[in-house]
Design a protein around this motif. Structure first.
Motif, mmCIF file in Angstrom:
data_model
loop_
_atom_site.group_PDB
_atom_site.id
_atom_site.type_symbol
_atom_site.label_atom_id
_atom_site.label_comp_id
_atom_site.label_asym_id
_atom_site.label_seq_id
_atom_site.Cartn_x
_atom_site.Cartn_y
_atom_site.Cartn_z
ATOM 1 N N THR A 33 0.836 -1.210 0.000
ATOM 2 C CA THR A 33 0.000 0.000 0.000
ATOM 3 C C THR A 33 0.866 1.254 0.000
ATOM 4 O O THR A 33 0.894 2.002 -0.982
ATOM 5 N N ARG A 56 3.035 12.379 15.961
ATOM 6 C CA ARG A 56 1.660 11.860 15.906
ATOM 7 C C ARG A 56 1.006 11.944 17.279
ATOM 8 O O ARG A 56 1.607 11.552 18.276
ATOM 9 N N ASN A 60 -4.040 8.512 18.653
ATOM 10 C CA ASN A 60 -4.260 7.908 17.334
ATOM 11 C C ASN A 60 -3.558 6.542 17.262
ATOM 12 O O ASN A 60 -2.343 6.477 17.127
ATOM 13 N N ILE A 63 -1.687 0.460 13.355
ATOM 14 C CA ILE A 63 -2.014 -0.857 12.794
ATOM 15 C C ILE A 63 -0.888 -1.830 13.142
ATOM 16 O O ILE A 63 0.294 -1.490 13.032
ATOM 17 N N HIS A 65 1.017 -5.268 12.159
ATOM 18 C CA HIS A 65 1.261 -6.114 10.987
ATOM 19 C C HIS A 65 1.784 -7.472 11.435
ATOM 20 O O HIS A 65 2.712 -7.544 12.254
ATOM 21 N N THR A 116 -9.867 -2.513 21.139
ATOM 22 C CA THR A 116 -9.727 -3.172 19.837
ATOM 23 C C THR A 116 -8.316 -2.964 19.299
ATOM 24 O O THR A 116 -7.590 -2.074 19.741
ATOM 25 N N ARG A 120 -3.314 -6.271 10.267
ATOM 26 C CA ARG A 120 -3.282 -6.535 8.830
ATOM 27 C C ARG A 120 -2.123 -7.442 8.481
ATOM 28 O O ARG A 120 -1.080 -7.430 9.139
ATOM 29 N N PRO A 141 2.573 2.812 11.239
ATOM 30 C CA PRO A 141 1.747 3.788 10.526
ATOM 31 C C PRO A 141 2.409 4.095 9.187
ATOM 32 O O PRO A 141 3.524 3.636 8.921
ATOM 33 N N SER A 142 1.709 4.836 8.343
ATOM 34 C CA SER A 142 2.339 5.283 7.106
ATOM 35 C C SER A 142 3.568 6.131 7.452
ATOM 36 O O SER A 142 3.561 6.876 8.435
ATOM 37 N N GLU A 179 -3.388 3.675 1.175
ATOM 38 C CA GLU A 179 -3.393 2.842 2.374
ATOM 39 C C GLU A 179 -4.479 1.769 2.335
ATOM 40 O O GLU A 179 -5.452 1.880 1.591
ATOM 41 N N SER A 180 -4.341 0.801 3.237
ATOM 42 C CA SER A 180 -5.286 -0.311 3.316
ATOM 43 C C SER A 180 -6.697 0.185 3.636
ATOM 44 O O SER A 180 -6.887 1.216 4.288
ATOM 45 N N ILE A 182 -9.862 -0.084 5.887
ATOM 46 C CA ILE A 182 -10.048 -0.514 7.280
ATOM 47 C C ILE A 182 -11.522 -0.843 7.516
ATOM 48 O O ILE A 182 -12.398 -0.001 7.287
ATOM 49 N N ARG A 193 -12.274 3.183 6.876
ATOM 50 C CA ARG A 193 -11.450 3.990 5.961
ATOM 51 C C ARG A 193 -11.474 3.319 4.600
ATOM 52 O O ARG A 193 -11.158 2.136 4.492
ATOM 53 N N GLY A 222 -7.536 8.462 13.492
ATOM 54 C CA GLY A 222 -6.631 9.221 12.629
ATOM 55 C C GLY A 222 -7.325 9.922 11.493
ATOM 56 O O GLY A 222 -6.699 10.662 10.745
#
Ligand code: TXA
Ligand code: MG
Length: 316
Positions: A33, A56, A60, A63, A65, A116, A120, A141-142, A179-180, A182, A193, A222
């Motif tokens: 992504t 950041r 926020n 993700i 991985h 939660t 991914r 994050p990105s 980005e992925s 969501i 998202r 975010g």
């Protein structure tokens, strides 16, 4: 000090990156992504380094991985929908938000205190190799400064960060480029998202439409209105160019732009998604105002328009 970029085609570079991650350092990794700024998700100090490097806000969450669905199930509790979507789309550009397991070894900072976790399984071979070699879940994050345009090349990452990042693994441009997607599965399946997997594909696999978050509710913390923002002002749905404007084109461009980048001359939405962030960065370097041609809101166009609207939103 400049960021160290190493070619991911060198297995020694991937091994070194895994060692840096296990030692609590930050490594920028290619995914299908966008590039991610990765840290060991079990190491609170390393995860704190991500927030510091990006600027950041701590509310926020990040993700996580993992290499496969089995690894995901040691961190979150799967629902029937999660099993179905994981089987259909992992590895790939889909993030699932699911209840955190009580025994999950994830640092609390990753989730910003939420019950939660967004998880991914990336398909990029370098991300997969890095996850295997590191042997830890990676929070990522990105790899851009908070609020700035996401990075789809190693050079974009290097332009946004200085020495806080120990290494950038360079695997060339990110193939999906956005980005992925969501999906929230802690309750009614919800599109949190839009992203690199089209909503229609997910709804087909689920056999039902995805809910959308109620207006005014920030579902993914975010997703603030202004995001993905270049320094230049964006004018959306432009059918002509005003004096002094650069043009972000899609299809046949109108005349008059000081500089034009075409997302896809043939109006291919996948090609446009792959080119979006590099195009925004390139035009931002050349002009103070960017006109953006209309892009259909179907397929990956939903994610492209989401990013463009946030890039055009008033800055706080
Ligand atoms: O493609 C991607 O998803 C990339 C690559 C690197 O994997 N990552 C990415 O991360 O886009 P980031 O941090 O830029 O965006 C993650 C989004 C944020 O909007 C965040 O608020 C949301 O996911 N998020 C994370 N955990 C969440 C949770 N538990 N519930 C709801 N939203 C969550
Ligand atoms: Mg981001």
């Amino acid at each position: 000090m400049a960021v160290r970029i190493r070619s991911a085609s060198d297995p020694a570079a991937v091994a070194e990156a895994a060692g840096l991650l296990r030692a609590g350092e930050l490594v920028a990794m290619p995914t299908e992504t966008v590039y991610g700024l990765a840290a060991d998700a079990t190491n609170a100090r390393a995860v704190a380094g991500i927030f510091a490097a990006k600027g950041r806000p701590r509310f926020n969450p990040l993700i996580v991985h993992v290499p496969d669905a089995a690894a995901a199930q040691s961190i979150v509790t799967f629902t029937d929908e999660a099993a179905r979507l994981a089987a259909a789309f992992w590895p790939g550009p889909l993030t699932l938000v699911l209840p955190r397991r009580g025994d999950a070894v994830i640092a609390d900072l990753v989730t910003a205190g939420l019950p939660t976790i967004a998880i991914r399984v990336p398909s990029h071979p370098v991300a997969q190799a890095l996850l295997q070699e590191t042997g830890r879940p990676l929070a990522a994050p990105s790899a851009n400064r908070s609020g700035h345009v996401s990075a789809t090349t190693a050079q974009h990452v290097a332009a946004d960060f200085a020495d806080a990042v120990a290494m950038v693994l360079d695997a060339g441009p990110s193939p999906v480029g956005i980005e992925s997607t969501i999906v929230g599965l802690a309750g009614t399946p919800t599109l949190l998202r839009a992203g690199g997997l089209a909503r229609a594909d997910i709804e087909k696999a689920l056999g039902m439409p995805l809910a959308v978050p109620a207006a005014g509710v920030i579902a993914a913390p975010g997703m603030l209105a202004s995001h993905y923002a270049p320094d230049a002002a964006l004018r959306l749905n432009a059918k002509s160019v005003m004096p002094g404007e650069a043009l972000l084109a899609f299809g046949e461009p109108p005349p008059g732009a000081v500089v034009t980048v075409n997302l896809s001359p043939t109006r291919d939405l996948r090609e446009a998604a792959a080119n979006l962030f590099a195009a925004l960065r390139a035009l931002d370097a050349e002009a103070d105002a960017i006109a953006v041609m209309p892009i259909p809101n179907e397929g990956l166009g939903e994610a492209i328009n989401d990013r463009l609207q946030r890039a055009a939103a008033p800055r706080s």
